[in-house]
Every structure is written in C-alpha cells, then in structure tokens.
Design a protein around this motif. Structure first.
Motif, PDB file in Angstrom:
ATOM      1  N   GLY A  25       0.890  -1.290   0.042  1.00 41.46           N
ATOM      2  CA  GLY A  25       0.089  -0.014  -0.019  1.00 41.46           C
ATOM      3  C   GLY A  25       0.869   1.236  -0.108  1.00 41.46           C
ATOM      4  O   GLY A  25       1.635   1.329  -0.715  1.00 41.46           O
ATOM      5  N   SER A  26       0.682   2.075   0.991  1.00 43.23           N
ATOM      6  CA  SER A  26       1.403   3.390   1.066  1.00 43.23           C
ATOM      7  C   SER A  26       2.638   3.242   2.089  1.00 43.23           C
ATOM      8  O   SER A  26       3.392   4.256   2.258  1.00 43.23           O
ATOM      9  CB  SER A  26       0.456   4.495   1.466  1.00 43.23           C
ATOM     10  OG  SER A  26       0.074   4.360   2.812  1.00 43.23           O
ATOM     11  N   HIS A  27       2.714   1.828   2.434  1.00 45.49           N
ATOM     12  CA  HIS A  27       4.242   1.646   3.411  1.00 45.49           C
ATOM     13  C   HIS A  27       5.068   1.117   2.663  1.00 45.49           C
ATOM     14  O   HIS A  27       4.791   0.091   1.972  1.00 45.49           O
ATOM     15  CB  HIS A  27       3.398   0.740   4.683  1.00 45.49           C
ATOM     16  CG  HIS A  27       2.518   1.373   5.353  1.00 45.49           C
ATOM     17  ND1 HIS A  27       2.690   1.330   6.791  1.00 45.49           N
ATOM     18  CD2 HIS A  27       1.235   2.050   5.177  1.00 45.49           C
ATOM     19  CE1 HIS A  27       1.556   1.999   7.155  1.00 45.49           C
ATOM     20  NE2 HIS A  27       0.847   2.324   6.243  1.00 45.49           N
ATOM     21  N   TYR A  28       6.145   1.812   2.509  1.00 42.12           N
ATOM     22  CA  TYR A  28       7.696   1.212   2.123  1.00 42.12           C
ATOM     23  C   TYR A  28       8.395   0.930   2.963  1.00 42.12           C
ATOM     24  O   TYR A  28       8.819   1.321   3.851  1.00 42.12           O
ATOM     25  CB  TYR A  28       7.961   2.494   0.949  1.00 42.12           C
ATOM     26  CG  TYR A  28       6.945   2.706  -0.316  1.00 42.12           C
ATOM     27  CD1 TYR A  28       7.293   2.453  -1.362  1.00 42.12           C
ATOM     28  CD2 TYR A  28       5.744   3.399   0.175  1.00 42.12           C
ATOM     29  CE1 TYR A  28       6.455   2.683  -2.308  1.00 42.12           C
ATOM     30  CE2 TYR A  28       4.920   3.723  -0.698  1.00 42.12           C
ATOM     31  CZ  TYR A  28       5.127   3.374  -2.199  1.00 42.12           C
ATOM     32  OH  TYR A  28       4.377   3.657  -3.078  1.00 42.12           O
ATOM     33  N   GLU A  29       9.216  -0.103   2.449  1.00 41.00           N
ATOM     34  CA  GLU A  29      10.535  -0.610   2.922  1.00 41.00           C
ATOM     35  C   GLU A  29      11.764  -0.161   1.913  1.00 41.00           C
ATOM     36  O   GLU A  29      11.783  -0.726   0.900  1.00 41.00           O
ATOM     37  CB  GLU A  29      10.524  -1.959   3.347  1.00 41.00           C
ATOM     38  CG  GLU A  29       9.660  -2.576   4.535  1.00 41.00           C
ATOM     39  CD  GLU A  29       9.501  -4.133   4.784  1.00 41.00           C
ATOM     40  OE1 GLU A  29      10.825  -4.495   4.538  1.00 41.00           O
ATOM     41  OE2 GLU A  29       8.431  -4.453   4.874  1.00 41.00           O
ATOM     42  N   VAL A  30      12.738   0.566   2.575  1.00 38.23           N
ATOM     43  CA  VAL A  30      13.931   0.675   1.520  1.00 38.23           C
ATOM     44  C   VAL A  30      15.307   0.274   2.138  1.00 38.23           C
ATOM     45  O   VAL A  30      15.463   0.432   3.345  1.00 38.23           O
ATOM     46  CB  VAL A  30      13.936   2.381   1.403  1.00 38.23           C
ATOM     47  CG1 VAL A  30      15.426   2.816   0.633  1.00 38.23           C
ATOM     48  CG2 VAL A  30      12.803   2.648   0.907  1.00 38.23           C
ATOM     49  N   VAL A  31      16.151  -0.418   1.277  1.00 37.88           N
ATOM     50  CA  VAL A  31      17.442  -0.694   1.525  1.00 37.88           C
ATOM     51  C   VAL A  31      18.085  -0.149   0.699  1.00 37.88           C
ATOM     52  O   VAL A  31      17.988  -0.162  -0.734  1.00 37.88           O
ATOM     53  CB  VAL A  31      17.740  -2.223   1.505  1.00 37.88           C
ATOM     54  CG1 VAL A  31      19.194  -2.634   1.641  1.00 37.88           C
ATOM     55  CG2 VAL A  31      16.705  -3.232   2.482  1.00 37.88           C
ATOM     56  N   ALA A  32      19.239   0.955   1.162  1.00 39.99           N
ATOM     57  CA  ALA A  32      19.871   1.625   0.103  1.00 39.99           C
ATOM     58  C   ALA A  32      21.467   1.336   0.462  1.00 39.99           C
ATOM     59  O   ALA A  32      21.685   1.335   1.682  1.00 39.99           O
ATOM     60  CB  ALA A  32      19.698   3.124   0.382  1.00 39.99           C
ATOM     61  N   VAL A  33      22.251   1.272  -0.584  1.00 41.33           N
ATOM     62  CA  VAL A  33      23.670   1.051  -0.270  1.00 41.33           C
ATOM     63  C   VAL A  33      24.219   1.973  -1.152  1.00 41.33           C
ATOM     64  O   VAL A  33      24.000   2.276  -2.348  1.00 41.33           O
ATOM     65  CB  VAL A  33      24.036  -0.579  -0.889  1.00 41.33           C
ATOM     66  CG1 VAL A  33      25.344  -0.737  -0.814  1.00 41.33           C
ATOM     67  CG2 VAL A  33      23.165  -1.476  -0.068  1.00 41.33           C
ATOM     68  N   GLY A  34      25.348   2.625  -0.542  1.00 35.84           N
ATOM     69  CA  GLY A  34      26.100   3.760  -1.334  1.00 35.84           C
ATOM     70  C   GLY A  34      27.271   4.410  -0.342  1.00 35.84           C
ATOM     71  O   GLY A  34      27.190   4.512   0.833  1.00 35.84           O
TER      72      GLY A  34
END
Length: 85
Positions: A25-34
C-alpha cells in the motif's frame, strides 16, 4: 507510487550503488547502499534517504517508510546474515 519510481529517484538523487524497495500500500521498505553513507550515524543515513522522498511523504503518497542504509562494505557484511548461503 511504484517501487521502481522510488528506486530510480533514490538512485539518481543519492548516487546509490544499490537500492531495493518493497511496498505494501502506502507503506514502503527501503534498503539503500552507497558511499554517501560513509561516516554517518544511522539517523543521519536515514535522514539522507528521507530527503528525496519528502514531497511524496508530504502529499500522502508515501505514508510510512522503513529505511535501512549501508555503505558498500557494511552491505557486504550484512548480506552474510540476511541472504541464504
């Protein structure tokens, strides 16, 4: 907002090596690598990821976001614990 749109936005704005986004829905999970996360505290890393997302959070497109941010070295170490061998 499609997960691919979030991935593209974050990848371009933060020059990320890798980014993974899941949505329910409008709930997001983010894994970011940088490399942009090098030397930052966990809170500062999360704030860096929130920046490009603020417009979509403000307008309600994204209601909630869970962020896990890593340098490439941290990600390599983390993968040993979360990916099957």
């Amino acid at each position: 907002m499609e997960t691919s749109q979030v991935e593209t936005l974050l990848r371009e704005e933060l020059q990320l090596a890798e980014v993974y986004v899941k949505a329910n829905g409008s709930h997001y999970e983010v894994v970011a690598v940088g490399e942009c996360f090098d030397g930052l505290s966990r809170v500062k890393k999360q704030q860096l990821v929130y920046g490009p997302l603020m417009n979509t959070i403000s307008d309600g497109t994204i209601h909630a976001v869970s962020i896990r941010a890593f340098t490439p070295t941290e990600w390599k170490r983390e993968q040993k614990f979360i990916l099957p061998q």
